[in-house]
Design an enzyme around this catalytic site. Structure first.
Site, PDB file in Angstrom:
ATOM      1  N   LYS A 273      34.960  -1.471 -35.494  1.00  0.00           N
ATOM      2  CA  LYS A 273      35.415  -2.646 -34.751  1.00  0.00           C
ATOM      3  C   LYS A 273      35.222  -3.896 -35.604  1.00  0.00           C
ATOM      4  O   LYS A 273      34.484  -3.886 -36.591  1.00  0.00           O
ATOM      5  CB  LYS A 273      34.583  -2.807 -33.464  1.00  0.00           C
ATOM      6  CG  LYS A 273      34.880  -1.809 -32.367  1.00  0.00           C
ATOM      7  CD  LYS A 273      34.078  -2.159 -31.119  1.00  0.00           C
ATOM      8  CE  LYS A 273      34.287  -1.142 -30.006  1.00  0.00           C
ATOM      9  NZ  LYS A 273      35.661  -1.111 -29.478  1.00  0.00           N
ATOM     10  N   ARG A 347      36.208   8.871 -24.341  1.00  0.00           N
ATOM     11  CA  ARG A 347      36.928  10.012 -23.778  1.00  0.00           C
ATOM     12  C   ARG A 347      36.450  11.337 -24.371  1.00  0.00           C
ATOM     13  O   ARG A 347      36.582  12.382 -23.736  1.00  0.00           O
ATOM     14  CB  ARG A 347      38.441   9.799 -23.965  1.00  0.00           C
ATOM     15  CG  ARG A 347      38.881   9.685 -25.399  1.00  0.00           C
ATOM     16  CD  ARG A 347      40.263   9.052 -25.548  1.00  0.00           C
ATOM     17  NE  ARG A 347      40.239   7.600 -25.361  1.00  0.00           N
ATOM     18  CZ  ARG A 347      41.321   6.821 -25.396  1.00  0.00           C
ATOM     19  NH1 ARG A 347      42.523   7.350 -25.607  1.00  0.00           N
ATOM     20  NH2 ARG A 347      41.198   5.520 -25.239  1.00  0.00           N
TER      21      ARG A 347
HETATM   22  N1  BES Z   1      34.134   0.755 -25.405  1.00  0.00           N
HETATM   23  C1  BES Z   1      35.484   0.522 -25.789  1.00  0.00           C
HETATM   24  C2  BES Z   1      36.305  -0.149 -24.678  1.00  0.00           C
HETATM   25  C3  BES Z   1      35.917  -1.570 -24.324  1.00  0.00           C
HETATM   26  C4  BES Z   1      36.524  -2.634 -24.969  1.00  0.00           C
HETATM   27  C5  BES Z   1      35.005  -1.822 -23.320  1.00  0.00           C
HETATM   28  C6  BES Z   1      36.187  -3.925 -24.627  1.00  0.00           C
HETATM   29  C7  BES Z   1      34.667  -3.116 -22.984  1.00  0.00           C
HETATM   30  C8  BES Z   1      35.272  -4.175 -23.629  1.00  0.00           C
HETATM   31  C9  BES Z   1      36.161   1.838 -26.157  1.00  0.00           C
HETATM   32  O1  BES Z   1      35.343   2.807 -26.719  1.00  0.00           O
HETATM   33  C10 BES Z   1      37.212   1.531 -27.180  1.00  0.00           C
HETATM   34  O2  BES Z   1      36.853   1.122 -28.250  1.00  0.00           O
HETATM   35  N2  BES Z   1      38.477   1.748 -26.822  1.00  0.00           N
HETATM   36  C11 BES Z   1      39.563   1.486 -27.692  1.00  0.00           C
HETATM   37  C12 BES Z   1      40.502   2.661 -27.624  1.00  0.00           C
HETATM   38  C13 BES Z   1      41.609   2.611 -28.641  1.00  0.00           C
HETATM   39  C14 BES Z   1      41.050   2.851 -30.020  1.00  0.00           C
HETATM   40  C15 BES Z   1      42.635   3.668 -28.282  1.00  0.00           C
HETATM   41  C16 BES Z   1      40.247   0.209 -27.231  1.00  0.00           C
HETATM   42  O3  BES Z   1      40.375   0.007 -26.021  1.00  0.00           O
HETATM   43  O4  BES Z   1      40.597  -0.594 -28.079  1.00  0.00           O
HETATM   44 MN    MN Z   2      35.158   2.594 -28.815  1.00  0.00          MN
END
Ligand code: BES
Ligand code: MN
Ligand code: ZN
Length: 496
Positions: A273, A347
Site C-alpha cells: 500500500k 478474502r
Molecule cells: N483492508 C483493505 C480494505 C480497506 C481499505 C479497509 C480502506 C478500510 C479502509 C483490504 O485488504 C484491501 O486492501 N482491499 C483492496 C482490494 C483490492 C486490491 C482488490 C482494496 O480495496 O483496495
Molecule cells: Mn489489503
C-alpha cells in the site's frame, strides 16, 4: 465503562455534576423536551429562553452547555437537540445519539444525569446505550493530559419512569462493554496486537462469558491445510492463528456461525500500500474484534441461540517469505486461488474460515470484514454493505441493524461479475473487476460458503473506523460497528 443506574426521581432531584436534557426545534424557537421540567422550575422556568439566547435551536446534533450558577444541584446543563421530533415518540437512534453527544459534552465531570424523553423500553434502551457508548475514551498510551482531552463521565444516571427495567440496564451494560472491547482492540497499536495477542484477547473474552475457546497456531493450521490463512501470514514474523469460539446454551435449536476478518495490520504485502493507505490499517481486524465481543455479549446475556465463531488472524507483511502475485494457494477444503494482488488478503483468510464454518452446517452464517475500499466508494464511511446468498436472510441482517441503530444497506452479488475472477492457471483469482469491487469480493467469498447454508457478508471497511470528528456516541478511531447488529440478530433468531 461508566456505571449505569436508573432513577425514578426527577432531573433536579438526582445528585450530579451535569444534567443532560433534550431541546426541541420549532418555528417559534426551541422548547424543552419532556424530562427537563423539574430542572427548568429550579431555574425559574427560564432554561429554554437562556438556551435560545445562546443561539440554541434544538436541531439534531446541536449541543449547548450552560452553567446553573448555584440555582440547581448540578453545576451545568447540557442541552442536546432532538429536532422537530415529528410525533409523540422519538426515533430511538435520535435519542441514542443525543445521549452520546450529551455525555461527550459532559466529559471532565464525574456524574451525569440523563433526563431525556424516554417513553417506553426501546427509548430507554437507546438512551442507556448512547450514554454508555458516548463515555468511551482510549487512554492506554497517554502519559500527558491535553486540555482538549477531558476524562469521560464515570457515573451515569438515567431518569425513567419505566418499571422493572433492570434487564434493560443489564443489556445496555453487556452491549456497551462489548462495543468498548471492540474499540479497544481496534485502537491498540499493531505492534502490541499481533495474531497471538488478538487470539489471547479472544480467549480472555470467552472465559469471562462462559464460552469455550480453541486457538489453532501455525502448526495446527498447517496440519489442517488452512492455505489461505497460512499464505497471508507467510510474510510476517508473527505467525497467524485461527480461533474457534463456541457458545452452546442448553435447548438452543438454531446455530448461528460467525466469521470475522482479523488482519492485525494490512501493509498490502508485496502489493504494498501507499504510506497514506496504511495509516489506519491497524483497524483491519475490526470484524474479528466485533465477532469476538458480540459472541461474548450473546453468551453474557444468555441469548438462546448456539454460536460458532471462526476468527482467522494474520499480519499481512512483505518479506522474503511473503506470498507473491501469481502464487497459487491451496485453500481449506481444497480450492485453488491464484493470488494476483497480495493486498486482497482478507478474502483469502475468510475463504478458509467460511469453508471451515460451513462444514458444521450452521443454519445461518454471517461474516464481518473490513474488506474493500470499494465499500467506502459505494456507501461512504458510515453505511455498511450487506451481501449474501439468500435475500430473506440478508433482509434479516439489515433489519436487525436498523433496530440496533447501525446503518447497513443490502447490496447484490451480480453473477456477471463472477467471470472477472476466472483464473488462467487455478480455480479463480483473488481480484477481478475494479468497478463493483465490494461485490466482486462478495462473489469470491461465496465460493467458500457451503451448499444450503444461508450466508450474509457485511463489509464494514468504512463504518468500523472513524477518521473524522466524534459525533453522537461515536468516538474517533475504532467504533465497535457490527457488535450491536450481531447481538440483535442473535436475539431475533432466538425469538423466531
Ligand atoms: N483492508 C483493505 C480494505 C480497506 C481499505 C479497509 C480502506 C478500510 C479502509 C483490504 O485488504 C484491501 O486492501 N482491499 C483492496 C482490494 C483490492 C486490491 C482488490 C482494496 O480495496 O483496495
Ligand atoms: Mn489489503
Ligand atoms: Zn485488509
Amino acid at each position: 465503562m461508566p456505571t449505569l443506574a436508573l432513577s425514578s426521581s426527577n432531573a433536579a432531584g438526582v445528585k450530579a455534576d451535569v444534567v443532560i436534557v433534550g431541546l426541541l426545534a420549532a418555528a417559534g424557537g426551541p422548547s424543552l423536551a419532556a424530562g427537563a421540567e423539574s430542572l427548568d422550575s429550579a431555574l425559574g422556568g427560564r432554561l429554554a429562553e437562556a438556551l435560545a439566547a445562546l443561539g440554541a435551536t434544538g436541531r439534531v446534533g446541536e449541543v449547548t452547555k450552560v452553567p446553573t450558577l448555584g440555582a440547581a444541584a448540578a453545576a451545568a446543563v447540557v442541552a442536546v437537540g432532538l429536532g422537530d421530533a415529528g410525533g409523540p415518540s422519538y426515533d430511538p437512534e435520535i435519542l441514542r445519539r443525543a445521549a452520546g453527544a450529551g455525555i461527550r459534552a459532559a466529559a471532565g465531570s464525574r456524574r451525569a444525569v440523563v433526563a431525556l424523553p424516554v417513553d417506553g423500553r426501546d427509548a430507554l434502551r437507546a438512551v442507556c446505550e448512547g450514554a454508555l457508548l458516548g463515555a468511551y475514551s482510549y487512554d492506554r498510551y497517554r502519559t500527558t493530559s491535553r486540555a482538549a482531552h477531558l476524562p469521560p463521565v464515570e457515573a451515569v444516571t438515567v431518569v425513567s419512569a419505566e418499571r422493572r427495567a433492570k434487564d434493560v440496564v443489564r443489556r445496555a451494560d453487556a452491549v456497551a462493554s462489548a462495543v468498548a472491547l471492540t474499540r479497544d482492540l481496534v485502537n491498540t497499536p499493531p505492534s502490541d496486537l499481533h495474531p497471538a495477542e488478538l487470539a489471547a484477547a479472544a480467549v480472555t473474552a470467552a472465559s469471562t462469558a462462559g464460552v469455550t475457546a480453541e486457538v489453532m497456531d501455525d502448526k495446527a493450521l498447517r496440519r489442517g491445510r488452512y492455505g489461505g490463512i497460512l499464505g497471508v501470514g507467510a510474510g510476517a514474523l508473527h505467525p497467524p492463528r485461527l480461533v474457534h469460539l463456541r457458545y452452546a446454551p442448553p435447548g438452543a435449536t438454531t446455530t448461528l456461525a460467525l466469521v470475522g476478518k482479523g488482519i492485525t495490520f494490512d501493509s498490502g504485502g508485496l502489493s504494498l500500500k501507499t504510506a497514506a493507505g496504511m495509516e489506519d490499517m491497524k483497524s483491519d481486524m475490526a470484524g474479528a474484534a466485533a465477532v469476538i465481543a458480540a459472541t461474548a455479549a450473546i453468551a453474557d446475556l444468555g441469548i438462546g441461540v448456539r454460536v460458532e465463531a471462526w476468527v482467522p488472524m494474520a499480519e499481512n507483511m512483505p518479506s522474503g517469505s511473503a506470498i507473491r502475485p501469481s502464487d497459487v494457494l491451496s485453500m481449506y477444503g481444497g480450492k485453488r486461488v491464484e493470488v494476483l494482488n497480495t493486498d486482497a488478503e482478507g478474502r483469502l483468510i475468510l475463504g478458509d474460515a467460511l469453508a471451515r464454518a460451513s462444514e458444521d452446517a450452521p443454519d445461518y452464517l454471517v461474516d464481518v470484514a473490513t474488506l474493500t475500499g470499494a465499500q467506502l466508494i459505494a456507501l461512504g464511511s458510515r453505511v455498511a454493505g450487506v451481501m449474501g446468498n439468500d435475500d430473506d436472510f440478508r433482509g434479516l441482517v439489515v433489519s436487525a441493524a436498523g433496530r440496533a441503530g447501525e446503518s447497513m444497506w443490502p447490496m447484490p452479488l451480480p453473477v456477471e461479475l463472477r467471470k472477472s475472477i476466472d483464473s488462467e492457471v487455478a480455480d479463480f483469482t483473488n481480484t477481478g473487476d475494479r468497478y463493483g469491487g465490494m461485490l466482486v469480493a462478495g462473489l469470491f467469498l461465496q465460493e467458500f460458503v457451503g451448499e444450503g447454508v444461508r450466508w450474509a457478508h457485511v463489509d464494514i471497511a468504512g463504518p468500523s473506523f472513524n477518521t473524522g470528528d466524534p459525533h453522537g456516541y461515536t468516538p474517533k478511531g475504532g467504533t465497535g460497528f457490527a457488535v450491536r447488529t450481531l447481538v440483535q440478530l442473535a436475539e431475533d433468531l432466538a425469538a423466531a
